[in-house]
Write a protein that holds these residues in place. Sequence first.
Motif, PDB file in Angstrom:
ATOM      1  N   ALA A   2     -16.878  12.083  -1.524  1.00 13.87           N
ATOM      2  CA  ALA A   2     -16.870  11.257  -2.736  1.00 13.87           C
ATOM      3  C   ALA A   2     -16.786   9.767  -2.412  1.00 13.87           C
ATOM      4  CB  ALA A   2     -15.695  11.658  -3.622  1.00 13.87           C
ATOM      5  N   ASP A   3     -16.701   9.433  -1.129  1.00 10.67           N
ATOM      6  CA  ASP A   3     -16.623   8.027  -0.706  1.00 10.67           C
ATOM      7  C   ASP A   3     -15.510   7.296  -1.464  1.00 10.67           C
ATOM      8  OD1 ASP A   3     -17.305   5.772   0.755  1.00 10.67           O
ATOM      9  OD2 ASP A   3     -18.771   5.085  -0.718  1.00 10.67           O
ATOM     10  N   CYS A   4     -14.320   7.909  -1.484  1.00 15.20           N
ATOM     11  CA  CYS A   4     -13.242   7.361  -2.314  1.00 15.20           C
ATOM     12  C   CYS A   4     -12.164   6.637  -1.513  1.00 15.20           C
ATOM     13  CB  CYS A   4     -12.600   8.474  -3.143  1.00 15.20           C
ATOM     14  SG  CYS A   4     -11.751   9.729  -2.176  1.00 15.20           S
ATOM     15  N   MET A   5     -12.249   6.573  -0.194  1.00 15.84           N
ATOM     16  CA  MET A   5     -11.216   5.900   0.588  1.00 15.84           C
ATOM     17  C   MET A   5     -11.245   4.394   0.310  1.00 15.84           C
ATOM     18  SD  MET A   5      -9.774   8.422   1.978  1.00 15.84           S
ATOM     19  CE  MET A   5      -8.563   7.365   2.761  1.00 15.84           C
ATOM     20  N   ASP A   6     -10.042   3.811   0.201  1.00 10.31           N
ATOM     21  CA  ASP A   6      -9.918   2.370  -0.067  1.00 10.31           C
ATOM     22  C   ASP A   6      -8.648   1.876   0.626  1.00 10.31           C
ATOM     23  OD1 ASP A   6      -9.829  -0.207  -0.945  1.00 10.31           O
ATOM     24  OD2 ASP A   6      -9.706   0.265  -3.072  1.00 10.31           O
ATOM     25  N   PHE A   7      -8.807   1.381   1.857  1.00  5.49           N
ATOM     26  CA  PHE A   7      -7.650   0.942   2.641  1.00  5.49           C
ATOM     27  C   PHE A   7      -7.118  -0.416   2.187  1.00  5.49           C
ATOM     28  CE2 PHE A   7     -10.152   3.688   5.519  1.00  5.49           C
ATOM     29  CZ  PHE A   7      -9.209   4.673   5.741  1.00  5.49           C
ATOM     30  N   THR A   8      -7.768  -1.058   1.230  1.00  5.01           N
ATOM     31  CA  THR A   8      -7.345  -2.387   0.775  1.00  5.01           C
ATOM     32  C   THR A   8      -6.442  -2.336  -0.446  1.00  5.01           C
ATOM     33  OG1 THR A   8      -9.268  -2.687  -0.687  1.00  5.01           O
ATOM     34  CG2 THR A   8      -9.527  -3.331   1.624  1.00  5.01           C
ATOM     35  N   GLN A   9      -6.128  -1.157  -0.923  1.00  7.99           N
ATOM     36  CA  GLN A   9      -5.307  -1.066  -2.126  1.00  7.99           C
ATOM     37  C   GLN A   9      -3.926  -1.680  -1.912  1.00  7.99           C
ATOM     38  OE1 GLN A   9      -5.070   2.992  -3.479  1.00  7.99           O
ATOM     39  NE2 GLN A   9      -7.029   2.903  -4.556  1.00  7.99           N
ATOM     40  N   LEU A  10      -3.395  -2.263  -2.987  1.00 12.16           N
ATOM     41  CA  LEU A  10      -2.059  -2.842  -2.988  1.00 12.16           C
ATOM     42  C   LEU A  10      -1.241  -2.217  -4.110  1.00 12.16           C
ATOM     43  CD1 LEU A  10      -2.904  -6.640  -2.532  1.00 12.16           C
ATOM     44  CD2 LEU A  10      -1.968  -5.097  -0.806  1.00 12.16           C
ATOM     45  N   PRO A  11       0.079  -2.286  -4.014  1.00 12.00           N
ATOM     46  CA  PRO A  11       0.900  -1.846  -5.153  1.00 12.00           C
ATOM     47  C   PRO A  11       0.555  -2.654  -6.398  1.00 12.00           C
ATOM     48  CG  PRO A  11       2.260  -2.189  -3.198  1.00 12.00           C
ATOM     49  CD  PRO A  11       0.910  -2.736  -2.869  1.00 12.00           C
ATOM     50  N   GLU A  12       0.594  -2.002  -7.563  1.00 11.14           N
ATOM     51  CA  GLU A  12       0.267  -2.659  -8.826  1.00 11.14           C
ATOM     52  C   GLU A  12       1.452  -2.581  -9.787  1.00 11.14           C
ATOM     53  OE1 GLU A  12      -3.119  -0.657 -10.339  1.00 11.14           O
ATOM     54  OE2 GLU A  12      -4.515  -1.478  -8.862  1.00 11.14           O
TER      55      GLU A  12
END
Length: 448
Positions: free
Chosen positions: A169-179
């Motif tokens: 699904a190409d869903c990896m996102d290593f740039t995510q931050l807490p929101e």
Amino acid sequence: MPYIRDRYDALVIGGGIAGMQAALDLGEQGFEVLLIEKGPSIGGVMVGLNKVFPTLDCSSCICTPRMAESAHHPRIRLQTYTEVQAVRRNGAGFAVDLLKKPRYLKETACIGCGECELACPIEVPHEFDYGLGARRAIYIPHGNAIPQKAVLSLDDCVFCGKCEKVCPADCMDFTQLPETVSTRVGAVVVATGLEITPMDAKPHYGSGRIANVMSPLAMERVQSSNGPYGRVLRPADGKIPRSIAYVQCAGSRDRSIGVPYCSRVCCMYALKQALLLRHYIHGVEVTLYYMDIRAFGKGYEQFYRRALAEGVKVVKGKVGRITELENYDLSLRVELLDEDQRLVERRHELVVLSQGLIPAWHPAAVLGIEEADDHFVKAPELKIAPSVTTVPGIFAAGVAAGPKDIPDAIVEAGDAAMAAANYLAASGWRAGASLRAAPAAPVPAPAQ
């Protein structure tokens, strides 16, 4: 639904059996509910149990339907891997600040296929199996997890990129931050559940140092068909134990560790596990060392007598010390509480400590409600309104309000839901108005 809306009728904190029941009861009454769980999956402690007493019904068979219903109910917004940062009085309701922790993947895109977990080369002890099993650095919490979404642990990740390469699904996102997200609610139900007393609270029992001195929750996983071993084995050497001891009041009724109260369920879960061990291991000897047997609920005394009739031994005595022998067996020094009060040494191959219950979360600083002397949420009118706290509009359910078994936690969750519904009606809160509210935009929190 990509974002948490800026208005809900009720906030339920905690996705265990009490939190799910409170959310479902409110949802069925037409209220819009935001259900928050700090872990990556709902279900709480109950979903990891083997069976429940006194009926010996499958725990997952009771818990997972409520998990699925909570996740798919049209009036419940489920938000996992999120923590409540602040709750403040705001007009007729409350302003709530939430911290959404990053999974490091696009949650709406993840299909729960598990390919990333299979490709990950890192194995670490699994929290769900209390360190007895293993998980990968990226993993789906367990087979019954809801939502079935992976979560990446950055502390364990080596950034090899294998999970990203295999993800369909190409869903990896290593740039995510807490929101950080803010919303408003009309009432709050605290159902934050339990923890057991720490293993190292009783150093003379070798807890935390001796592998064959186990916690009761670890024994639940060992007894489970989907547990780490698939059968009952002792952790130190994989041997099938033939002599097992339970030490009662190993984390309750003890002022020296700050837990002077009885945790109510320890005798019953020890008897349940002991009876099941007699079923699972042919010829096993199971002995409970106890001060008092407290079988207080419906059918509990009959269950106690059934356990004795099926070969579980009970010895009235206090265990003063546990030491490990040369072959990983254990020696227990026991003061027998009979007329002679003799000191004896008993040898067993495995020991389970019946640890007590303590609150999993202390909400006083966040919610402004008072705690009782035992550190559970204080109920000023305990006998007539057990879910009412010291702050109007905030209610408590389950073990957040004190030690109790699963049936009592479910009943109390229903009481908290009804009390919240009555409060919403009396306060003039417009139920269902959240459906017309615009979504709240998330604000990235500072990087940790």
